[in-house]
Design a protein around this motif. Structure first.
Motif, short mmCIF file in Angstrom:
data_model
loop_
_atom_site.label_atom_id
_atom_site.label_comp_id
_atom_site.label_asym_id
_atom_site.label_seq_id
_atom_site.Cartn_x
_atom_site.Cartn_y
_atom_site.Cartn_z
N SER A 815 0.74 -1.26 0.09
CA SER A 815 0.06 0.01 -0.05
C SER A 815 1.08 1.41 -0.03
O SER A 815 0.59 2.14 -0.82
N SER A 816 1.82 1.13 0.98
CA SER A 816 2.69 2.40 0.79
C SER A 816 3.48 2.81 -0.40
O SER A 816 3.71 3.81 -0.81
N LEU A 817 3.92 1.64 -1.08
CA LEU A 817 4.66 1.85 -2.36
C LEU A 817 3.81 2.38 -3.49
O LEU A 817 3.98 3.26 -4.08
N LEU A 818 2.41 1.89 -3.55
CA LEU A 818 1.65 2.45 -4.45
C LEU A 818 1.21 3.92 -4.23
O LEU A 818 0.79 4.46 -5.20
N LEU A 819 1.00 4.12 -2.95
CA LEU A 819 0.61 5.46 -2.77
C LEU A 819 1.70 6.44 -2.61
O LEU A 819 1.45 7.88 -2.20
N ALA A 826 -2.20 12.25 1.91
CA ALA A 826 -2.96 11.61 3.11
C ALA A 826 -3.24 10.35 3.34
O ALA A 826 -3.26 9.77 4.15
N ASP A 827 -3.28 9.63 2.08
CA ASP A 827 -3.97 8.08 2.17
C ASP A 827 -2.42 7.56 2.36
O ASP A 827 -2.50 6.52 3.15
N LYS A 828 -1.22 7.92 2.10
CA LYS A 828 -0.07 7.25 2.34
C LYS A 828 0.05 7.52 3.94
O LYS A 828 0.46 6.54 4.50
N GLY A 829 -0.02 8.66 4.57
CA GLY A 829 0.07 8.74 5.70
C GLY A 829 -0.86 7.78 6.64
O GLY A 829 -0.49 7.36 7.64
N ARG A 830 -2.24 7.57 6.18
CA ARG A 830 -3.08 6.70 6.87
C ARG A 830 -2.35 5.40 6.82
O ARG A 830 -2.64 4.35 7.85
N THR A 831 -2.03 4.74 5.65
CA THR A 831 -1.18 3.71 5.73
C THR A 831 -0.23 3.57 6.75
O THR A 831 0.05 2.26 7.38
N ALA A 855 3.95 9.21 9.42
CA ALA A 855 2.79 9.49 9.41
C ALA A 855 2.53 10.73 9.73
O ALA A 855 1.79 11.52 8.98
N ARG A 856 2.75 11.48 10.84
CA ARG A 856 2.69 12.73 11.49
C ARG A 856 3.19 13.82 10.38
O ARG A 856 2.51 14.88 10.20
N ASP A 857 4.41 13.46 9.88
CA ASP A 857 5.23 14.46 8.94
C ASP A 857 4.32 14.64 7.85
O ASP A 857 4.06 15.59 7.34
N LEU A 858 3.60 13.62 7.16
CA LEU A 858 3.02 13.93 6.25
C LEU A 858 1.55 14.46 6.32
O LEU A 858 1.11 15.26 5.53
#
Length: 874
Positions: A815-819, A826-831, A855-858
């Motif tokens: 998921s992180s790679l695709l996002l 935002a979606d990568k941060g949630r992942t 995640a917080r940085d994003l």
């Protein structure tokens, strides 16, 4: 679900006040009888007692009673209804009583029964001016509902056909007739509720099988309201009603069905005795003859006795009737009711017979001037003919007419009309039907749209396929304007079948396929809409109609988005843009650019998506194309959203919605509310998302915008999950999945992603994994990178709760790679946050802390304060 593309919608006067304040009857029939003798009703006493019992239940308990009386022609439905009316009117506190009749000539007019009801409640008269009629409506509605409810009067006036385009009370609704229709039905129900607070109301509908589908749905809806109104609905119909409405009225609890069967021998003999009571003791041969031939049909018994009177077998007198039994053996008694009814035509002279033949072509009520026009060169004294036919009890004048300045009549029985029609030579029928269509075109004035379907039918039955097809197109457009979508689809399909083999009708055929596709799209019949627009594209290409070709391609592109096929979406939009530029059509260029912009965004090419949306806005502004400016702003918002600039996206979306509200386009307002809800979800502001989405869902539901409901349910499910309202979320998600299946479109991956989250919160881990896997499969089929990345995260979160969560980290990594792309911060941060929670709980704690910091940085980078609050620092 991701923000979507929007589909272009291309009685005699009572002068006592604004509404009736006393019991009344409209079109109540009374038995004609034989030679002035009206027999007592026989064999229907039990049915009458059932009706009276339901009426007393209404008096005692309130609420709504629905009774359906079923019987074939001649079985006594009208006589039972008349007897019930007489008993009701003898009650000390008689209810309001209104009676309406279905008419095959008007069954294609949407919401015809609603119009009749409003006209009856407020004593409206089509011969009055627009201003006078509106004033009567305003007076009646405000007296009942209050002085602040004048808008309802204008909504009802619009539905009954008043010209209210300039009404300030409809300025926000003038482009959304679907909303007006729904509001009108709601207002009518509120009026009935108010009118029945103290005194119940009885609405009787004759010939329900000849009532338009939208009105049948309204009757069922009124019956379902239950305790809100004190109403008795009585529907008289034949069995073929169930061919069109097989489940009638199963959705109404406590509905009563009364079947009228043929009279048995004892009842038949009793009826004969009632009619011939002045003849003393009847000869057994006469009684046996009548009973044996009638087969238990009350109308046959009455008509056979009428025939025996005409033939001199029965001689009525003032006090005593005489029977000439010796004439019986020489009589030829017709074996069918139709033949028996035709014997009543024998005394007619040739001109009267020709006039009656022409009148029967109208298939219900008829107008004498129309019958005279249909006869062409035949000279006739219309007034004298009408007087003669009335005296012979062959026709009956109606209290009101559906056409201004035209007296209206009906045959004394529908079976008599059928008997007359069936014996007209075929070549005469063709001429009569064409001439009746011509007469209607010349005499329907401002009501031409209401009669378009009827005109089409008569042209068709007259053998003129081209005119029939064109009038079916007009009828389809009229039904679509009233948002009777099933009726519109039927008209367009009939038009296509008539025009398909006419080489000179190509332009009409192309327009018809395009209109059919749009209505199917509005009805969420996506597969059917694709077929219609592909046919439009192919025909337009064959006949060189580049405008229609470009429009069909743009529609196919929009539907491809609904079908989660972004590659096809982009291909269709690119082809549409090339054609639009070739013909130099700014409006089509704007729409094609906007759709192409969204397709590129769906495929992750956000720079190109933003560039195309900005170009669309520039062209719309140069062309001063207001709708295009609003749409372009909405697509710019989508482009910024895909780039991750949610604040700018929100600004453009709100600006677009302001413009759509100014344009009065509530369909687009619902669309932008959906998109605002989606962006608020993306920001983590689930409370604001809920506000946007609930308003959008209300507009979509009230307006019947089925395809928009699916998108709103998708985003509303996500908002409810974010607010931890999992029970409500599960209900809405499953409803959305069901709507996708019914509409035959691919189920949105979002539904299964959010369903997986619901199952996790409920401890149903195995079901959560299964739902997440289904969401991932659907996302892969769609081929949209973001959807796939988010689906991997949902699967990781579900697997993390398994007893052996070995695969969870791999899901989060994928998921992180695709996002890891611009616009997906935002979606990568949630992942990363979900991955961190998994590592902190059952994996590498140090790795978990690093993931949480990332995640917080994003979230800071994207200015997502709500997500930062949900992501505590360690």
């Amino acid at each position: 679900m991701l923000p979507m593309t929007q589909h272009d919608p291309h009685v005699k006067r009572h002068h006592g006040g604004g509404y009736r304040s006393h019991a009344t009857s409209t079109h109540t029939r009374h038995p004609i009888g034989v030679a002035g003798i009206a027999a007592a009703m026989v064999g229907r006493d039990a049915a009458l007692q059932q009706l009276m019992a339901r009426l007393y239940m209404l008096f005692e308990n309130g609420g709504t009673q629905l009774v359906t009386i079923i019987g074939e022609a001649g079985m006594g439905k009208s006589r039972l209804a008349s007897e019930f009316y007489q008993q009701v009117m003898r009650l000390p506190d008689a209810p309001r009583f209104h009676r309406f009749k279905g008419d095959p000539q008007r069954s294609a007019q949407p919401h015809g029964l609603v119009r009749q009801l409003i006209t009856s409640l407020f004593d409206l008269d089509e011969s009055e001016s627009n201003t006078s009629t509106l004033a009567r409506l305003e007076q009646g509605v405000t007296e009942l509902l209050g002085p602040d409810r004048i808008e309802e009067a204008h909504i009802l006036g619009y539905l009954v056909g008043l010209d209210l385009e300039s009404s300030p009370h409809l300025s926000g609704l003038c482009h959304d007739v679907r909303q007006i229709r729904e509001r009108a039905v709601q207002s009518a129900m509120q009026l009935i509720a108010k009118l029945t607070e103290q005194t119940p109301m009885v609405l009787m509908i004759d010939d329900l099988h000849d009532v338009d589908d939208s009105s049948v749905a309204m009757i069922e809806r009124a019956a379902q309201i239950g305790g809100a109104i004190n109403l008795m609905l009585i529907c008289l119909t034949q069995r073929h009603l169930f061919d069109q409405h097989p489940h009638w009225p199963q959705s109404v609890p406590g509905a009563l069905r009364i079947d009228l069967h043929p009279l048995d021998e004892h009842q038949s003999r009793r009826l004969v005795g009632e009619i011939l009571r002045k003849a003393g003791k009847l000869p057994s041969d006469l009684r046996n003859l009548i009973v044996s031939r009638a087969g238990g049909n009350p109308l046959y018994i009455e008509e056979l006795i009428n025939t025996l009177v005409t033939d001199g077998v029965i001689i009525p007198g003032e006090d005593i009737w005489h029977i000439q039994v010796g004439r019986l053996p020489r009589l030829r008694i017709p074996t069918s009711l139709a033949d028996l009814l035709r014997t009543r035509l024998q005394p007619l002279n040739p001109v009267e017979r020709a006039f009656l033949n022409a009148a029967s072509v109208a298939d219900g009520a008829f107008w004498p001037n129309a019958a005279a026009y249909m006869l062409g060169h035949v000279q006739c004294d219309v007034a004298a003919i009408i007087q003669s036919l009335e005296q012979q009890r062959l026709i009956v004048a109606q209290a009101e007419s559906s056409l201004n300045h035209q007296q209206e009549y009906r045959f004394s029985h529908d079976l008599l009309r059928e008997a007359v029609y069936d014996q007209i030579p075929e070549d005469h029928l063709l001429v009569y039907h064409r001439r009746l269509a011509e007469w209607l075109v010349k005499n329907c004035d401002d009501h031409l749209g209401n009669y378009a379907g009827l005109i089409a039918e008569h042209y068709d039955r007259g053998g003129d396929q081209h005119h029939a097809g064109r009038w079916h197109i007009q009828a389809g457009a009229h039904a679509r304007t009233a948002y009777a979508l099933d009726t519109a689809i039927s008209h367009y399909q009939q038009a296509i079948s008539l025009l398909a083999n006419l080489p000179y009708a190509s332009a009409d055929l192309i327009a018809c396929h395009a209109a059919l596709g749009q209505v199917q799209l509005e009805a969420a019949q996506f597969a059917e809409a694709v077929a219609s627009f592909r046919r439009t594209r192919d025909l337009a290409s064959r006949y060189g109609d580049k405008q229609a070709h470009a429009h069909a391609l743009e529609r196919l592109s929009a539907i491809a988005d609904d079908m989660s096929d972004p590659v096809s979406m982009r291909n269709y939009a690119q082809q549409a843009l090339e054609l639009a530029r070739e013909i130099g059509d700014p409006a089509q260029i704007v729409m094609s650019l906007a759709t192409l912009s969204l397709a590129n965004n769906r495929l992750g090419e956000t720079d190109r998506g933003l560039e195309l949306a900005q170009e669309a806005l520039n062209i719309a502004q140069q062309a001063e194309y207001d709708l295009g400016i609003a749409k372009s702003m909405a697509y710019l918002a989508l482009a910024y959203e895909h780039r991750g600039d949610l604040n700018t996206a929100m600004e453009y979306m709100q600006a677009a919605m302001v413009r759509f509200r100014q344009l009065g386009n509530l369909v687009e307002v619902a669309t932008q509310l959906n998109n605002l809800g989606y962006i608020a979800n993306a920001q983590g502001d689930f409370a604001s998302a809920l506000t946007f989405l609930e308003e959008g869902l209300r507009i979509a539901h009230d307006g019947g915008i089925r395809y928009m409901e699916i998108y709103l349910l998708s985003n509303l499910g996500a908002a409810l999950v974010g607010l931890d309202r999992h029970g409500e979320a599960e209900t809405l998600i499953k409803r959305g999945i069901q709507m996708c299946e019914q509409s035959r479109i691919k189920i949105f991956p979002d539904f299964y992603r959010d369903l997986s989250a619901v199952y996790l919160r409920q401890g149903r881990v195995d079901e959560a994994v299964e739902a997440a896997q289904r969401g991932l499969n659907l996302a892969r089929e769609a081929g949209a990178p973001r959807e796939v990345g988010v689906a991997w995260r949902a699967l990781g979160m579900a697997m993390a709760d398994l007893a052996e969560p070995m695969g969870a980290a791999l899901c989060f990594a994928e998921s992180s790679l695709l996002l890891d792309m611009p616009g997906m911060i935002a979606d990568k941060g949630r992942t990363l946050r979900a991955w961190a929670a998994h590592e902190l709980r059952s994996g590498d704690a140090e790795r978990g802390r690093k993931l949480l910091d990332q995640a917080r940085d994003l979230f800071r980078q994207a200015s997502l304060s709500h997500e930062l609050e949900r992501t505590p620092a360690l």
